[in-house]
Design a protein around this motif. Structure first.
Motif, PDB file in Angstrom:
ATOM      1  N   LYS A 108     -16.100 -24.673   9.468  1.00 53.29           N
ATOM      2  CA  LYS A 108     -16.752 -23.357   9.420  1.00 53.29           C
ATOM      3  C   LYS A 108     -15.731 -22.307   8.970  1.00 53.29           C
ATOM      4  CE  LYS A 108     -20.064 -20.500  11.374  1.00 53.29           C
ATOM      5  NZ  LYS A 108     -21.213 -20.242  10.604  1.00 53.29           N
ATOM      6  N   ARG A 109     -16.188 -21.347   8.136  1.00 52.35           N
ATOM      7  CA  ARG A 109     -15.279 -20.289   7.687  1.00 52.35           C
ATOM      8  C   ARG A 109     -15.891 -18.917   7.953  1.00 52.35           C
ATOM      9  NH1 ARG A 109     -13.438 -21.573   1.622  1.00 52.35           N
ATOM     10  NH2 ARG A 109     -15.669 -21.675   1.298  1.00 52.35           N
ATOM     11  N   PHE A 110     -15.037 -17.979   8.266  1.00 54.67           N
ATOM     12  CA  PHE A 110     -15.473 -16.591   8.451  1.00 54.67           C
ATOM     13  C   PHE A 110     -14.549 -15.684   7.659  1.00 54.67           C
ATOM     14  CE2 PHE A 110     -17.013 -18.438  12.439  1.00 54.67           C
ATOM     15  CZ  PHE A 110     -18.261 -17.846  12.570  1.00 54.67           C
ATOM     16  N   VAL A 111     -15.125 -14.588   7.158  1.00 51.75           N
ATOM     17  CA  VAL A 111     -14.266 -13.571   6.564  1.00 51.75           C
ATOM     18  C   VAL A 111     -14.435 -12.286   7.379  1.00 51.75           C
ATOM     19  CG1 VAL A 111     -15.991 -13.086   4.745  1.00 51.75           C
ATOM     20  CG2 VAL A 111     -13.656 -12.360   4.421  1.00 51.75           C
ATOM     21  N   PHE A 112     -13.303 -11.728   7.821  1.00 52.87           N
ATOM     22  CA  PHE A 112     -13.310 -10.507   8.629  1.00 52.87           C
ATOM     23  C   PHE A 112     -12.744  -9.346   7.821  1.00 52.87           C
ATOM     24  CE2 PHE A 112     -13.519 -13.574  12.069  1.00 52.87           C
ATOM     25  CZ  PHE A 112     -14.277 -12.934  13.038  1.00 52.87           C
ATOM     26  N   ALA A 113     -13.339  -8.161   8.034  1.00 52.95           N
ATOM     27  CA  ALA A 113     -12.828  -6.953   7.368  1.00 52.95           C
ATOM     28  C   ALA A 113     -11.929  -6.192   8.333  1.00 52.95           C
ATOM     29  CB  ALA A 113     -13.988  -6.049   6.975  1.00 52.95           C
ATOM     30  N   TYR A 114     -10.751  -5.793   7.870  1.00 49.38           N
ATOM     31  CA  TYR A 114      -9.992  -4.778   8.598  1.00 49.38           C
ATOM     32  C   TYR A 114     -10.770  -3.469   8.367  1.00 49.38           C
ATOM     33  CZ  TYR A 114      -6.083  -2.010  10.308  1.00 49.38           C
ATOM     34  OH  TYR A 114      -5.311  -1.154  11.037  1.00 49.38           O
ATOM     35  N   PRO A 115     -10.844  -2.583   9.374  1.00 52.32           N
ATOM     36  CA  PRO A 115     -11.631  -1.361   9.185  1.00 52.32           C
ATOM     37  C   PRO A 115     -11.298  -0.643   7.869  1.00 52.32           C
ATOM     38  CG  PRO A 115     -10.855  -1.496  11.436  1.00 52.32           C
ATOM     39  CD  PRO A 115     -10.217  -2.648  10.715  1.00 52.32           C
ATOM     40  N   GLY A 116     -12.336  -0.306   7.122  1.00 52.85           N
ATOM     41  CA  GLY A 116     -12.148   0.366   5.822  1.00 52.85           C
ATOM     42  C   GLY A 116     -12.342  -0.600   4.665  1.00 52.85           C
ATOM     43  N   TYR A 117     -12.288  -1.908   4.943  1.00 53.72           N
ATOM     44  CA  TYR A 117     -12.399  -2.902   3.875  1.00 53.72           C
ATOM     45  C   TYR A 117     -13.732  -3.657   3.922  1.00 53.72           C
ATOM     46  CZ  TYR A 117      -7.906  -1.518   2.517  1.00 53.72           C
ATOM     47  OH  TYR A 117      -6.891  -0.735   2.068  1.00 53.72           O
ATOM     48  N   GLU A 118     -14.740  -3.041   4.547  1.00 57.55           N
ATOM     49  CA  GLU A 118     -16.042  -3.707   4.722  1.00 57.55           C
ATOM     50  C   GLU A 118     -16.707  -4.012   3.378  1.00 57.55           C
ATOM     51  OE1 GLU A 118     -15.064  -0.991   6.300  1.00 57.55           O
ATOM     52  OE2 GLU A 118     -15.054  -1.519   8.434  1.00 57.55           O
ATOM     53  N   SER A 119     -16.607  -3.060   2.438  1.00 58.62           N
ATOM     54  CA  SER A 119     -17.320  -3.245   1.176  1.00 58.62           C
ATOM     55  C   SER A 119     -16.739  -4.423   0.381  1.00 58.62           C
ATOM     56  CB  SER A 119     -17.249  -1.920   0.398  1.00 58.62           C
ATOM     57  OG  SER A 119     -17.465  -2.131  -0.943  1.00 58.62           O
ATOM     58  N   LEU A 120     -15.407  -4.465   0.236  1.00 59.60           N
ATOM     59  CA  LEU A 120     -14.772  -5.574  -0.484  1.00 59.60           C
ATOM     60  C   LEU A 120     -15.026  -6.895   0.255  1.00 59.60           C
ATOM     61  CD1 LEU A 120     -12.970  -6.408  -2.878  1.00 59.60           C
ATOM     62  CD2 LEU A 120     -10.966  -5.933  -1.464  1.00 59.60           C
ATOM     63  N   THR A 121     -14.992  -6.849   1.591  1.00 56.11           N
ATOM     64  CA  THR A 121     -15.223  -8.052   2.393  1.00 56.11           C
ATOM     65  C   THR A 121     -16.618  -8.609   2.142  1.00 56.11           C
ATOM     66  OG1 THR A 121     -13.693  -7.250   4.061  1.00 56.11           O
ATOM     67  CG2 THR A 121     -15.267  -8.927   4.780  1.00 56.11           C
ATOM     68  N   GLU A 122     -17.623  -7.731   2.133  1.00 56.18           N
ATOM     69  CA  GLU A 122     -19.013  -8.165   1.869  1.00 56.18           C
ATOM     70  C   GLU A 122     -19.088  -8.864   0.526  1.00 56.18           C
ATOM     71  OE1 GLU A 122     -21.820  -8.236   3.429  1.00 56.18           O
ATOM     72  OE2 GLU A 122     -21.248  -7.167   5.265  1.00 56.18           O
ATOM     73  N   LEU A 178      -9.303  -4.719  20.868  1.00 53.39           N
ATOM     74  CA  LEU A 178      -9.941  -5.580  19.872  1.00 53.39           C
ATOM     75  C   LEU A 178     -10.813  -6.632  20.549  1.00 53.39           C
ATOM     76  CD1 LEU A 178      -6.832  -6.232  17.570  1.00 53.39           C
ATOM     77  CD2 LEU A 178      -8.414  -4.305  17.527  1.00 53.39           C
ATOM     78  N   LYS A 179     -11.903  -6.974  19.913  1.00 52.77           N
ATOM     79  CA  LYS A 179     -12.803  -7.984  20.477  1.00 52.77           C
ATOM     80  C   LYS A 179     -13.476  -8.752  19.331  1.00 52.77           C
ATOM     81  CE  LYS A 179     -16.420  -8.153  23.980  1.00 52.77           C
ATOM     82  NZ  LYS A 179     -17.145  -7.306  24.950  1.00 52.77           N
ATOM     83  N   VAL A 180     -13.439 -10.065  19.399  1.00 55.75           N
ATOM     84  CA  VAL A 180     -14.096 -10.894  18.381  1.00 55.75           C
ATOM     85  C   VAL A 180     -15.440 -11.339  18.938  1.00 55.75           C
ATOM     86  CG1 VAL A 180     -13.965 -13.074  17.103  1.00 55.75           C
ATOM     87  CG2 VAL A 180     -11.925 -11.647  17.357  1.00 55.75           C
ATOM     88  N   LEU A 181     -16.522 -11.079  18.213  1.00 61.03           N
ATOM     89  CA  LEU A 181     -17.859 -11.417  18.702  1.00 61.03           C
ATOM     90  C   LEU A 181     -18.379 -12.735  18.113  1.00 61.03           C
ATOM     91  CD1 LEU A 181     -19.302  -7.817  18.541  1.00 61.03           C
ATOM     92  CD2 LEU A 181     -18.432  -9.005  20.523  1.00 61.03           C
ATOM     93  N   SER A 182     -17.877 -13.141  16.962  1.00 65.17           N
ATOM     94  CA  SER A 182     -18.319 -14.409  16.358  1.00 65.17           C
ATOM     95  C   SER A 182     -17.673 -15.581  17.080  1.00 65.17           C
ATOM     96  CB  SER A 182     -17.910 -14.459  14.881  1.00 65.17           C
ATOM     97  OG  SER A 182     -18.350 -13.324  14.212  1.00 65.17           O
ATOM     98  N   ASN A 183     -18.365 -16.714  17.053  1.00 70.55           N
ATOM     99  CA  ASN A 183     -17.782 -17.915  17.666  1.00 70.55           C
ATOM    100  C   ASN A 183     -16.862 -18.581  16.638  1.00 70.55           C
ATOM    101  OD1 ASN A 183     -17.135 -20.268  18.914  1.00 70.55           O
ATOM    102  ND2 ASN A 183     -19.217 -21.087  18.987  1.00 70.55           N
ATOM    103  N   VAL A 184     -15.576 -18.311  16.747  1.00 68.05           N
ATOM    104  CA  VAL A 184     -14.640 -18.722  15.688  1.00 68.05           C
ATOM    105  C   VAL A 184     -13.874 -20.009  16.005  1.00 68.05           C
ATOM    106  CG1 VAL A 184     -14.293 -16.386  14.775  1.00 68.05           C
ATOM    107  CG2 VAL A 184     -12.843 -17.195  16.662  1.00 68.05           C
ATOM    108  N   GLN A 185     -14.134 -20.583  17.168  1.00 67.90           N
ATOM    109  CA  GLN A 185     -13.331 -21.751  17.568  1.00 67.90           C
ATOM    110  C   GLN A 185     -13.335 -22.857  16.495  1.00 67.90           C
ATOM    111  OE1 GLN A 185     -14.446 -23.842  21.126  1.00 67.90           O
ATOM    112  NE2 GLN A 185     -12.352 -24.548  21.444  1.00 67.90           N
ATOM    113  N   GLY A 186     -12.171 -23.298  16.136  1.00 64.73           N
ATOM    114  CA  GLY A 186     -12.022 -24.388  15.164  1.00 64.73           C
ATOM    115  C   GLY A 186     -12.234 -23.977  13.716  1.00 64.73           C
TER     116      GLY A 186
END
Ligand code: R5P
Length: 288
Positions: free
Chosen positions: A2-16, A41-49
């Motif tokens: 599984k892969r996730f891409v996270f945006a640092y605040p301000g980089y939401e548009s490029l991340t999308e 900071l808090k991660v809400l997605s299930n990122v394990q593995g």
């Protein structure tokens, strides 16, 4: 995996856009603060593995580095298997030697720190001068992407009869590539840096400018002095048009308005750093 891409605040548009290009899910996280200003900071997605990609340019890097350190440490605690940083602008690369006694080589120190936090780093046209390759300073896998084809495409589409001007010998590596993609002439000036905010530009060839539209091409616009001095020189020899094209819109202090006031006909940058001058979208570089 599984892969996730996270945006640092301000980089939401490029991340999308990068997530869409690669068919990856955008991760959800809160990048908050406690009342005293410390990060919460808090991660809400299930990122394990899973494998994580974080999008964050490192202009104005000092605060970002602390927050990225906390964020990557949190991700490791949550059991992620790999963390890649897509860092379209890599900071500190111009501090690549000891300029004055008592100073250090910040490019090395910064790379060492990032190497502790990430497994891989992808960046765009880092300022490689005295350090020829990122592997000299990073202990992790690094990949360098190039904006030149996108810059050529923009110039071809928007400028009639361009001639490219690079401000100094270091710029030849970018300018020659951009010119090749257009099939237009280029010249490289001689630059002497007299201080953090003072440079002197001497143009080697003025003949090449005849009946052409001057396009100043550089990797970074920071104080803007390099481009401003070039524009002033062009004006002094009768050229009143100057289009400024750069990869990284660092724009320190009031430099953007100063460059406009100096007579730049147009200022165009790539979207490696979010800025009103962004016209060239480099999302296409980040296909995994
Ligand atoms: C210098 O070595 C770079 O290639 C750029 O020419 C430089 O960073 C531009 O800086 P400034 O906008 O402060 O003149």
């Amino acid at each position: 995996m599984k892969r996730f891409v996270f945006a640092y605040p301000g980089y939401e548009s490029l991340t999308e856009k990068i997530a869409q290009l690669n068919g990856i899910e955008v991760g959800t996280a809160h990048w908050g603060h406690f009342p005293d200003g410390e990060s919460k900071l808090k991660v809400l997605s299930n990122v394990q593995g899973s494998a994580i990609v974080i999008i964050c340019s490192l202009d104005r890097p000092d605060e970002k580095i602390t927050r990225l350190y906390l964020f990557t440490s949190l991700l490791r605690d949550l059991g992620v298997s790999k963390i890649t940083l897509i860092c379209p602008y890599l900071a500190y690369m111009r501090q690549d030697k000891v300029f004055e006694i008592g100073e250090g080589i910040s490019a090395r120190y910064h790379a060492k720190l990032l190497s502790l936090m990430f497994d891989e780093l992808i960046t765009v046209d880092p300022h490689l001068h005295r350090i020829a390759n990122l592997s000299e300073i990073f202990n992790i896998k690094t990949e360098v992407k190039h904006a030149a084809p996108f810059m050529s495409e923009w110039i071809l589409k928007h400028v009639k009869d361009p001639v490219l001007i690079g401000p100094d010998s270091e710029s030849e590596q970018w300018v020659s590539q951009v010119a090749k993609g257009i099939g237009c002439p280029f010249t490289v000036s001689e630059k002497t840096r007299l201080g953090d905010r003072e440079v002197k530009i001497v143009m080697k060839s003025e003949e090449v400018l005849k009946n052409k539209t001057p396009v100043l091409v550089d990797d970074i616009i920071s104080t803007g002095r390099t481009m401003i001095e070039t524009i002033l020189h062009l004006k002094s020899i009768g050229h009143h048009q100057a289009i400024c094209v750069a990869v990284h819109a660092v724009f320190a202090e009031q430099s953007y308005t100063q460059l406009q006031d100096a007579g730049a006909t147009e200022i165009v940058t790539c979207n490696t750093i979010v800025h009103p001058s962004n016209r060239i979208d480099l999302t296409g570089l980040f296909k995994f």
